[in-house]
Design a protein around this motif. Structure first.
Motif, PDB file in Angstrom:
ATOM      1  N   VAL A   1      31.152 -28.190 -59.558  1.00 43.48           N
ATOM      2  CA  VAL A   1      30.707 -26.874 -60.016  1.00 43.48           C
ATOM      3  C   VAL A   1      31.310 -26.543 -61.382  1.00 43.48           C
ATOM      4  N   GLY A   2      31.701 -27.586 -62.122  1.00 43.15           N
ATOM      5  CA  GLY A   2      32.260 -27.399 -63.455  1.00 43.15           C
ATOM      6  C   GLY A   2      33.773 -27.452 -63.443  1.00 43.15           C
ATOM      7  N   GLY A   3      34.346 -27.332 -64.628  1.00 46.19           N
ATOM      8  CA  GLY A   3      35.793 -27.364 -64.752  1.00 46.19           C
ATOM      9  C   GLY A   3      36.437 -26.171 -64.057  1.00 46.19           C
TER      10      GLY A   3
ATOM     11  N   PHE B   1      36.939 -20.395 -62.870  1.00 48.93           N
ATOM     12  CA  PHE B   1      35.814 -21.180 -63.362  1.00 48.93           C
ATOM     13  C   PHE B   1      35.798 -21.155 -64.886  1.00 48.93           C
ATOM     14  N   ALA B   2      35.201 -22.179 -65.477  1.00 49.48           N
ATOM     15  CA  ALA B   2      35.153 -22.275 -66.938  1.00 49.48           C
ATOM     16  C   ALA B   2      34.474 -21.050 -67.551  1.00 49.48           C
ATOM     17  N   GLY B   3      33.462 -20.528 -66.874  1.00 49.81           N
ATOM     18  CA  GLY B   3      32.732 -19.377 -67.401  1.00 49.81           C
ATOM     19  C   GLY B   3      33.554 -18.108 -67.505  1.00 49.81           C
TER      20      GLY B   3
ATOM     21  N   LEU C   1      41.470 -30.234 -53.435  1.00 52.13           N
ATOM     22  CA  LEU C   1      40.174 -29.881 -54.018  1.00 52.13           C
ATOM     23  C   LEU C   1      39.266 -31.105 -54.101  1.00 52.13           C
ATOM     24  N   GLU C   2      39.828 -32.234 -54.528  1.00 48.94           N
ATOM     25  CA  GLU C   2      39.034 -33.464 -54.602  1.00 48.94           C
ATOM     26  C   GLU C   2      38.509 -33.843 -53.221  1.00 48.94           C
TER      27      GLU C   2
ATOM     28  N   GLU D   1      24.668 -20.202 -59.072  1.00 48.85           N
ATOM     29  CA  GLU D   1      24.410 -21.642 -58.921  1.00 48.85           C
ATOM     30  C   GLU D   1      25.599 -22.333 -58.268  1.00 48.85           C
ATOM     31  N   ALA D   2      26.797 -21.949 -58.675  1.00 49.02           N
ATOM     32  CA  ALA D   2      28.001 -22.528 -58.073  1.00 49.02           C
ATOM     33  C   ALA D   2      28.104 -22.130 -56.608  1.00 49.02           C
ATOM     34  N   LYS D   3      27.762 -20.873 -56.303  1.00 46.74           N
ATOM     35  CA  LYS D   3      27.810 -20.405 -54.915  1.00 46.74           C
ATOM     36  C   LYS D   3      26.837 -21.197 -54.056  1.00 46.74           C
TER      37      LYS D   3
END
Length: 203
Positions: free
Chosen positions: A49-51, A66-68, A100-101, A192-194
């Motif tokens: 879901v991004g950085g 989140f990056a955003g 997390l991984e 989108e991440a959700k």
């Protein structure tokens, strides 16, 4: 440097590569830890879901961003609200990074890390505590249901605010809270991440 020394030669001598910077950061982090000069350690990790920026204090994980959200803004907020002694110290977050991984590869359904709740308080903290313990992997709950769990069935809007300001998303799974009509509702990392997190969990 003599006045005759070419500027390009000086520039070449001053070049520092990524490995040098990594070693310097590691030395700074170790020194800060030894001398108790480090209050907030952070690192960034890649995810589907991004950085993500993850940060922890001695008490536990305090922030996932989140990056955003703008990491410079997040780090400034941590410096203001917790302590200005904030340093990139990846080794301090190896444990949560591994979890997390494992979560993103489907091998982990529950996080087992200490949490530092100092960025939440009052009713919001009560909501997040119930969220962390009562809404299991692969399931969802409505905002209204979560309000009931928190002891205030009419406080649906306040539950929405608690989820929207959750400082530890993913680990504290506010992505599992959806609208009563089945709509996703808002999310700190974006809808989108959700949707991606719910799909990952098969919810």
């Amino acid at each position: 440097m003599s006045s005759a020394e070419p500027a390009t030669e000086l520039s070449t001598r001053l070049l520092v590569d990524d490995a040098d910077l990594a070693r310097l950061r590691a030395r700074l982090a170790a020194a800060a830890q030894t001398q108790t000069l480090l209050d907030v350690a952070y690192r960034t990790v890649d995810s589907p879901v991004g950085g993500l920026l993850v940060a922890a204090t001695d008490r536990g994980l305090v922030r996932v961003a989140f990056a955003g959200e703008g990491w410079d803004t997040v780090l400034q907020s941590l410096a203001t609200r917790i302590s200005p002694r904030v340093l990139e110290a990846p080794a301090r977050l190896d444990g949560v990074t591994r979890q997390l991984e494992d979560y993103f590869t489907g091998r982990r359904h529950h996080f087992d890390v200490a949490l530092d709740w100092q960025l939440s308080a009052g009713f919001r903290l009560s909501v997040l505590n119930h969220l962390a313990t009562d809404v299991a992997y692969g399931t969802t709950a409505s905002y209204a249901a979560l309000a009931g769990l928190a002891g205030s069935p009419r406080a649906v809007r306040a539950v929405g605010t608690a989820c929207a300001t959750n400082p530890i998303p993913i680990v504290v799974p506010c992505h599992r809270v959806v609208r009563s009509d089945g709509g996703l509702g808002s999310y700190r990392g974006g809808t989108e991440a959700k949707a991606a997190l719910l799909a990952l969990e098969g919810a």
